[in-house]
Write an enzyme that holds these catalytic residues in place. Sequence first.
Site, mmCIF file in Angstrom:
data_model
loop_
_atom_site.group_PDB
_atom_site.id
_atom_site.type_symbol
_atom_site.label_atom_id
_atom_site.label_comp_id
_atom_site.label_asym_id
_atom_site.label_seq_id
_atom_site.Cartn_x
_atom_site.Cartn_y
_atom_site.Cartn_z
ATOM 1 N N HIS A 34 0.861 -1.187 0.000
ATOM 2 C CA HIS A 34 0.000 0.000 0.000
ATOM 3 C C HIS A 34 0.902 1.243 0.000
ATOM 4 O O HIS A 34 2.138 1.115 -0.077
ATOM 5 C CB HIS A 34 -0.956 -0.034 1.188
ATOM 6 N N GLY A 36 1.824 3.136 2.316
ATOM 7 C CA GLY A 36 2.810 3.155 3.404
ATOM 8 C C GLY A 36 4.093 2.460 2.954
ATOM 9 O O GLY A 36 5.204 2.990 3.118
ATOM 10 N N HIS A 37 3.953 1.281 2.348
ATOM 11 C CA HIS A 37 5.130 0.576 1.813
ATOM 12 C C HIS A 37 5.798 1.416 0.719
ATOM 13 O O HIS A 37 7.032 1.519 0.662
ATOM 14 C CB HIS A 37 4.724 -0.764 1.200
ATOM 15 N N ILE A 176 2.331 6.392 7.561
ATOM 16 C CA ILE A 176 1.419 6.949 6.551
ATOM 17 C C ILE A 176 -0.024 6.534 6.876
ATOM 18 O O ILE A 176 -0.290 5.357 7.145
ATOM 19 C CB ILE A 176 1.790 6.445 5.135
ATOM 20 N N MET A 184 -2.293 3.102 7.508
ATOM 21 C CA MET A 184 -2.349 2.098 6.442
ATOM 22 C C MET A 184 -1.755 0.777 6.926
ATOM 23 O O MET A 184 -0.736 0.763 7.621
ATOM 24 C CB MET A 184 -1.587 2.590 5.230
ATOM 25 N N SER A 186 -1.801 -3.662 5.628
ATOM 26 C CA SER A 186 -2.337 -4.711 4.753
ATOM 27 C C SER A 186 -3.555 -5.349 5.410
ATOM 28 O O SER A 186 -4.469 -5.813 4.729
ATOM 29 C CB SER A 186 -1.278 -5.775 4.483
HETATM 30 P P1 AMP Z 1 4.587 -5.266 6.650
HETATM 31 O O1 AMP Z 1 4.427 -5.604 5.208
HETATM 32 O O2 AMP Z 1 3.307 -4.950 7.364
HETATM 33 O O3 AMP Z 1 5.458 -6.251 7.389
HETATM 34 O O4 AMP Z 1 5.390 -3.903 6.674
HETATM 35 C C1 AMP Z 1 6.626 -3.762 6.012
HETATM 36 C C2 AMP Z 1 7.246 -2.442 6.385
HETATM 37 O O5 AMP Z 1 6.349 -1.388 6.010
HETATM 38 C C3 AMP Z 1 7.489 -2.296 7.901
HETATM 39 O O6 AMP Z 1 8.723 -1.637 8.102
HETATM 40 C C4 AMP Z 1 6.331 -1.456 8.338
HETATM 41 O O7 AMP Z 1 6.611 -0.685 9.483
HETATM 42 C C5 AMP Z 1 6.135 -0.556 7.119
HETATM 43 N N1 AMP Z 1 4.772 -0.027 7.098
HETATM 44 C C6 AMP Z 1 3.605 -0.724 7.139
HETATM 45 N N2 AMP Z 1 2.547 0.121 7.155
HETATM 46 C C7 AMP Z 1 3.065 1.383 7.143
HETATM 47 C C8 AMP Z 1 2.487 2.686 7.189
HETATM 48 N N3 AMP Z 1 1.166 2.870 7.258
HETATM 49 N N4 AMP Z 1 3.322 3.740 7.167
HETATM 50 C C9 AMP Z 1 4.671 3.561 7.103
HETATM 51 N N5 AMP Z 1 5.264 2.373 7.068
HETATM 52 C C10 AMP Z 1 4.483 1.285 7.092
#
Ligand code: AMP
Length: 281
Positions: A34, A36-37, A176, A184, A186
């Site tokens: 998304h 955020g990523h 984000i 945000m 997943s």
């Molecule tokens: P995940 O796929 O949930 O394991 O997240 C992968 C990376 O993206 C991690 O470093 C999370 O902290 C970061 N991340 C996930 N959601 C957000 C967001 N809303 N804003 C900023 N970084 C995010």
Amino acid sequence: MEIFKDPALFQKRMLELKRAGKSIAIVPTMGYLHDGHASLIDNARPRADVLVVSIFVNPTQFGPTEDLQSYPRDFNRDCTICANHGTDIIFAPDAELMYAPDRSVWVEETCLSRGLCGKDRPTHFRGVTTVVAKLFLLSQADIAVFGQKDAQQALVIRRMVRDLNFPIEIVISPLIRDTDGVAMSSRNTYLSAAERERARILNQSLTAATAALRAGEPVEAVQQKTLSAITERADRVDYVAFLDSETLEPANAATGEILIALAAVFGHTRLIDNTLVRRPE
Ligand code: AMP
């Protein structure tokens, strides 16, 4: 864009690039990307010659009753997002190739990982530090970008890097939010419209708590108010914590920067959110 599924071939390629003098950045993710990523990928892009995004729903960080099987996945869409944000290499390993059936080594942080999410998910951070250590060694990265969304994870990884002398710089990128203020994630895809509406309380109460702390209200009073507000809207509250942002010890009058960290369940979905507050001197 190159795509690797086999850790051994990926590491061979990364060693080649390293020997050719390239600097390497990695953004570790579990996919279903998304904005955020995407902001992490954008943050990482100018910092190195080669940008790697890893996409791996890491089984070792899920508890036995958690959502490993149902975790959302869309590899083709993820590839498009990565390509649109300048990714050079995607590493999307098969779980069987990442973990030998008789594996017996873990990387475990034993202090910062114990509270907050570590209480409710006792084996979670051991899975995170183990897979991140593997990703660092496989990718040969000079720099890795993580999100402030997972504030405790960021601190645990920094501690791992310090204590095990990983030659890597850790960058933490801002959290984000969607236009309705929900952070945000997943996992937001699991929320019904009504649950999502209720989930807005997390950001709303962070905003209110920030204003109250800045106005000089005592931590305990603000914490109590925040807990009441979230309890009213959530189906379960796992924690409402006001902590020193470096040590994760309970915040007090002397604490510099306060991390307000929240975890609550809406329907069947457990959400986390947080903010950092610096009180006036
Ligand atoms: P995940 O796929 O949930 O394991 O997240 C992968 C990376 O993206 C991690 O470093 C999370 O902290 C970061 N991340 C996930 N959601 C957000 C967001 N809303 N804003 C900023 N970084 C995010």
